[in-house]
Design a protein around this motif. Structure first.
Motif, short mmCIF file in Angstrom:
data_model
loop_
_atom_site.label_atom_id
_atom_site.label_comp_id
_atom_site.label_asym_id
_atom_site.label_seq_id
_atom_site.Cartn_x
_atom_site.Cartn_y
_atom_site.Cartn_z
N VAL A 22 0.87 -1.16 0.00
CA VAL A 22 0.00 0.00 0.00
C VAL A 22 0.91 1.22 0.00
N ALA A 23 0.71 2.06 -1.00
CA ALA A 23 1.61 3.20 -1.17
C ALA A 23 1.70 4.02 0.10
N GLY A 24 2.89 4.44 0.43
CA GLY A 24 3.11 5.32 1.56
C GLY A 24 2.93 4.67 2.92
N THR A 25 2.81 3.35 2.95
CA THR A 25 2.69 2.67 4.25
C THR A 25 3.74 1.56 4.30
N ASP A 26 3.82 0.86 5.42
CA ASP A 26 4.73 -0.28 5.46
C ASP A 26 3.98 -1.59 5.29
N ARG A 27 2.72 -1.49 4.86
CA ARG A 27 1.95 -2.72 4.63
C ARG A 27 2.35 -3.31 3.28
N ARG A 28 2.87 -4.51 3.31
CA ARG A 28 3.38 -5.15 2.10
C ARG A 28 3.31 -6.65 2.22
N MET A 29 3.21 -7.33 1.13
CA MET A 29 3.30 -8.80 1.14
C MET A 29 3.84 -9.29 -0.21
N SER A 30 4.46 -10.46 -0.15
CA SER A 30 5.00 -11.03 -1.38
C SER A 30 3.87 -11.74 -2.15
N PHE A 31 4.13 -12.06 -3.41
CA PHE A 31 3.16 -12.85 -4.18
C PHE A 31 2.85 -14.16 -3.45
N ARG A 32 3.88 -14.74 -2.87
CA ARG A 32 3.69 -16.01 -2.18
C ARG A 32 2.68 -15.85 -1.03
N GLU A 33 2.85 -14.77 -0.24
CA GLU A 33 1.94 -14.55 0.89
C GLU A 33 0.53 -14.24 0.39
N LEU A 34 0.47 -13.45 -0.67
CA LEU A 34 -0.85 -13.11 -1.21
C LEU A 34 -1.55 -14.37 -1.72
N ALA A 35 -0.79 -15.22 -2.42
CA ALA A 35 -1.38 -16.44 -2.98
C ALA A 35 -1.86 -17.36 -1.86
N LYS A 36 -1.07 -17.44 -0.81
CA LYS A 36 -1.42 -18.29 0.32
C LYS A 36 -2.72 -17.78 0.96
N ALA A 37 -2.78 -16.47 1.14
CA ALA A 37 -3.99 -15.88 1.74
C ALA A 37 -5.20 -16.13 0.86
N PHE A 38 -4.98 -16.03 -0.45
CA PHE A 38 -6.09 -16.17 -1.39
C PHE A 38 -6.57 -17.61 -1.49
N TYR A 39 -5.63 -18.54 -1.67
CA TYR A 39 -6.04 -19.92 -1.95
C TYR A 39 -6.22 -20.76 -0.70
N SER A 40 -5.37 -20.55 0.30
CA SER A 40 -5.26 -21.55 1.36
C SER A 40 -5.76 -21.10 2.73
N GLU A 41 -5.65 -19.80 3.03
CA GLU A 41 -6.00 -19.38 4.38
C GLU A 41 -7.48 -19.03 4.44
N MET A 42 -8.24 -20.00 4.91
CA MET A 42 -9.69 -19.84 4.92
C MET A 42 -10.09 -18.71 5.85
#
Ligand code: FES
Ligand code: FES
Lengths: 161, 798
Positions: free
Chosen positions: B592-612
């Motif tokens: 997120v621009a101007g913040t320290d909120r960030r995640m890698s593709f791997r983390e995003l994919a995990k959140a999307f597919y696997s973390e119910m």
């Protein structure tokens, strides 16, 4: 045609003992018997140079050499020049200069260049082109191969190791 | 943001992703695979050019050591359904595709029977023992023989040896010629050439009897086309038929057609329930791979005293060999010759007619440039002949006639439409690059100390690339070659994978497409896995040919990557509870621009597919992280270039040395300059080959006289000069990404540039090069004739 011969050939530093038919070509020995498919065959009549390997330090056509002739010999192939994860100096120069396209002639080119660098001054571009003239490449128009070799020659002068 | 984000990778000399494996000897070419029970094929081929097959005796062969089976056409009748290279073109006869010859053979090298054995050595031993009884028929060794009164018919059902005709006409040609103050013309001849990729053709098929799956590994440029053809021929659904082109050792058009051996390998794998392989040797390549450029062009050009072109006529006869090649048809090359003959010039009147004539030679097929190296040779010679007649410099002659920037879109005499392309810009850039004025000054000082004559040759051309669905790549061919599909996904590990229907065989498409996607998605190119050369990758694909892949696959890559990016951004916005507009992606990190909120593709994919529970459940469907887009440029776009060659001709040895070579081309936005330069270098080398060295020769009986690399001369590093390439970006075309195709141009321009340069060098002897390749032997005859003519003239004058 019958009768098989037991031969021992050292390829890239490793000794292999196999029983082979007398008519088996060195190119087929490397590819079929040893599974070293990096060496390619483009014409089987000694012109294209794709099959070039080192035999006891000299470049040779593996399509015109019988495996039995190499009993006791040291053979060098592209697989001995470096690994995917750790390319050798020649391989890196070819990559940096985009000196390959389809990569089919590349094994023979790299072996020829190994031989040329070890033996000849390659002082001019014409000398380099002459040296490469036994290896056909249909993709690159040779331009970038020549540039890669020029670079390797310069590096050799700087570091004759 | 970020649609406007500056591209980082496109335009850069990114090192190729395919190189490490190729450099380390770890490529996977079709012949490289080793499996213990593989059956090896060898073909019994015809030694007759034209004959009826009376009997085939396979008994001896079948009993030889290691032989598993021997087949003739009759044995495979039930397995191979007939196909033809169809076309909607009028005046075209589609010959049948022949896998193994049935009752007649039509060229030397045509396959008649096949042996399957435990090794290639044993298969070849046995193939040599197959006896064929022939009844010889009159050979049609060239088009004159085939067109002669009462000539034997190659295909009786066609009722003629002329299997295709076409004519283009525009403007008042007769009037233009009648009114024209000047004309030049003559009979131009270009001889047969072959692609000669260093890797010979090879096919390997695996059959899984349990599932009824057939996988064909093919050294092909067109796995999609082959899959579709084999589905018809073998009557298999595409779901059980996969065609894979692994690493392919060059193609240049020679691997863009369906071949008999390919069909036989596939059919026998199924029949024998085994892995079956055939790897051709060089003799088979030089006698059975498709050939090209075999044309005679009678052409005339009309112009006024200021050098302005007024009209052009051409009669073309193409020697298309024994069959109409699948799927491109026999009309592909000859028609292209007349389509492109008017070139990049302003030309008010044109008539071009062509006849495709069947002879007892191997089939003609696509070859780098397809006909255009012939058109450019002829038209560029005509332009120089006209310039010489008026005493104009060849460059000035082109300046006066090239279509100008404000005249685009321009409709050429054959109906082709040129969109804005840097015709003049390329000419001027090449002139500057080679120091044209300086060269001319040096040339006027006379021959060098070695007695060699110096010549400078210019050639300008335009070609249509990246052709969309409006027209097929071959005239009237009922196959859509104008769309490309890309499917891109972010999988549950966070990896990016993009699948296409193209098939790279040296062009570096794994790299260029990764560059395009990298920029759209905000990742590094080596983080993008490109899947190509596999008919299973996308539901419909054809392959790589006709300078299409960068334009079409590049466009599809942009569209699909943009779609995926949008979804990733939306998913990230939900996860971050931020506005989508504030989400940015850099180097595979979503933030997120101007913040320290960030995640890698791997983390995003995990959140999307696997973390119910992390996302509303419908999001997994609505924002599924896989996007498929189809790109169709509809029209193509115009790539243009000027080539300038400097040659030295030795009148004693009749050798031509190319001293220098400059190319300036407009291929739109350049994705990877190293790769584009490389394509041009390689293309020019093949064009120099076509102009000076390479010629497939047959005798009058149809026997090939150039069956090895000793007789068929492929230029080596010693014959090819340093080649400079200048990129001209005039105005970006309307294609997605602004790309133009450029894989063939090098070859297209070189024939004309070399022919003009050699003619220029021979000016003191008054010789016009009308025939290519201009080998030392041809040059010797030309020089001898010129000397005799000069003497006669002298005598007549005294
Ligand atoms: S394969 Fe050995 S020289 Fe061509
Ligand atoms: S890179 Fe293809 S033949 Fe040399």
């Amino acid at each position: 045609m019958s009768g098989r011969h037991t031969i021992t050939v050292t390829v890239n530093g490793r000794a292999y003992t196999r029983e082979v038919a007398p008519r088996l070509l060195l190119a087929d020995f490397l590819r079929e018997e040893l599974g070293l498919t990096g060496t390619h065959v483009g014409c089987e009549h000694g012109i294209c140079g794709a099959c070039t390997v080192l035999i006891d330090g000299d470049s040779a056509r593996s399509c015109l050499t019988l495996a039995v002739q190499c009993d006791g010999a040291e053979v060098g192939t592209i697989e001995g020049l470096g690994r995917v994860a750790d390319l050798g100096r020649l391989q890196q120069a070819f990559r940096e200069h985009h000196a390959l396209q389809c990569g089919f002639c590349t094994a023979g080119m790299l072996i020829t260049v190994t031989d040329l660098l070890a033996k000849y001054p390659l002082a001019s571009e014409a000398d380099i082109r002459e040296g490469l003239s036994g290896n056909l490449c249909r993709c690159t128009g040779y331009e970038n191969i020549v540039r890669a070799v020029q670079d390797l020659v310069a590096a050799r002068e700087a570091d004759p190791a | 943001m970020s649609e406007t984000q500056r591209p980082k990778s496109v335009g850069a000399r990114v090192q190729r992703l395919e190189d490490p494996r190729l450099l380390a000897g770890r490529g996977r070419f079709t012949d490289d695979h080793r499996a213990p029970d593989t059956l090896h094929l060898a073909f019994r081929r015809s030694e007759e050019a034209h004959a009826r097959i009376l009997a085939i005796d396979t008994a001896t062969a079948a009993a030889m050591p290691g032989v598993v089976a021997v087949f003739t056409a009759a044995d495979l009748a039930g397995e191979i359904r007939p196909v033809r290279a169809e076309s909607r073109m009028r005046d075209y006869y589609a010959t049948e595709f022949v896998a193994l010859a049935t009752n007649k053979v039509r060229y030397v090298g045509e396959a008649i029977a096949v042996v399957a054995a435990e090794s290639r050595y044993l298969a070849e031993d046995a193939a040599a023992e197959i006896e064929v009884d022939f009844e010889s028929l009159p050979p049609l060794g060239d088009t004159d023989a085939a067109l002669a009164e009462g000539a034997a018919l190659l295909h009786e059902e066609a009722a003629s040896n002329v299997i295709a005709r076409r004519e283009f006409a525009r403007g008042e040609v007769e009037e233009a010629f009648f009114a024209a103050p000047h004309r030049v013309g003559g009979r131009f001849r270009m001889h047969r050439k072959t692609p000669a990729a260093i890797e010979n053709r090879a096919y390997r098929a695996e059959f899984d009897p349990g599932r009824g799956h057939l996988t064909v590994h093919s050294a092909t440029q067109v796995p999609g086309l082959i899959r579709d053809a084999l589905a018809e021929i073998l009557d298999l659904p595409g779901s059980r038929l996969r065609v894979v082109a692994g690493d392919v050792g060059g193609g240049f058009g020679g691997k863009a057609s369906l071949y008999p051996e390919e069909v036989v390998v596939a059919a026998l794998a199924r029949r024998l329930e085994a892995t079956v392989k055939w790897t051709g040797d060089r003799l088979e390549d030089l006698t059975t791979t498709s050939q090209a450029f075999d044309e005679v062009v009678e052409a005339e050009l009309a112009f006024d005293g200021a050098g302005r072109l007024l009209g052009l006529t051409a009669e073309v006869v193409g020697d298309v060999g024994a069959y109409s090649i699948y799927p491109w048809t026999a009309s592909l090359e000859p028609v292209q010759v007349i389509s492109f003959l008017p070139g990049p010039y302003r030309l008010p009147a044109y008539r071009g007619a062509v006849r495709a004539v069947a002879t007892n030679k191997p089939p003609m097929g696509p070859y780098r440039g397809v006909g255009r190296p012939v058109s450019v040779f002829v038209m560029e010679r005509l332009i120089d002949m006209a310039a010489s007649k008026l005493g104009l410099d060849p460059v000035e002659m082109r300046r006066r006639n090239l279509v100008a920037a404000d005249e685009f879109p321009y409709r050429a005499g054959s109906g082709l439409m040129w969109d804005r392309s840097g015709f003049h810009e390329c000419l001027e850039a090449a002139v500057a690059e080679i120091d044209y004025a300086g060269r001319r000054a040096a040339q006027s000082a006379g021959p060098g100390a070695d007695g060699r004559l110096i010549g400078i040759g210019v050639a300008s051309y335009a070609e249509l690339t990246g052709i969309g669905s409006r027209i097929s790549a071959a005239p009237g061919m009922p196959i859509n070659t104008g769309t490309e599909t890309a499917t891109i996904q972010l999988d549950s590990t966070g990896a990016v994978r993009a699948a296409f229907g193209i098939a790279s065989h040296g062009q570096g498409l794994e790299t260029t497409l990764a560059q395009v996607i990298a920029d759209e998605l905000g990742v590094a190119p080596d983080a993008v896995e490109i899947v190509q050369g596999d008919s299973a990758a996308v539901p419909h694909g054809t392959g790589t040919y006709a300078s299409r892949s960068t334009v079409l696959a590049g466009g599809a890559a942009i569209l699909s990557a943009r779609g995926l990016r949008e979804r990733i951004v939306q998913v990230a916005a939900l996860l971050f509870e931020a506005a989508a507009d504030d989400v940015e992606i850099t180097d595979g990190i979503v933030a997120v621009a101007g913040t320290d909120r960030r995640m890698s593709f791997r983390e995003l994919a995990k959140a999307f597919y696997s973390e119910m529970g992390r996302l509303p459940r419908e999001v997994r469907d609505e924002l599924a992280l896989e996007v498929t887009r189809v790109y169709d440029p509809f029209f193509g776009t115009t790539t243009s270039a000027t080539h300038i060659a400097v040659v030295a001709v030795d009148p004693e040895t009749c050798e031509v040395e190319v001293l220098d070579y400059a190319v300036a081309e407009d291929c739109g936005r350049v994705i990877n300059p190293a790769i584009v330069d490389g394509q041009v270098h390689g293309g020019v080398a093949q064009g120099i080959g076509a102009a000076l060295f390479e010629e497939v020769r047959h005798d009058a009986d149809g026997q090939c006289l150039t069956g090895s690399f000793v007789d068929y001369v492929v230029p080596s590093a010693a014959e090819i000069p340093a080649i400079s390439v200048t990129h001209v970006e005039s105005v970006l075309p309307a294609t997605e990404g602004g790309f133009r195709g450029m894989g063939e141009g090098g070859t297209i321009g070189a024939t004309g540039a070399i022919a003009n340069a050699v003619t220029d060098a021979l000016r003191p002897l008054d010789i016009d090069i009308m025939e290519l390749p201009v080998t030392p032997e041809r040059l010797f005859r030309l020089i001898q004739n010129a000397k005799i003519n000069a003497k006669t003239k002298e005598r007549d004058e005294t």
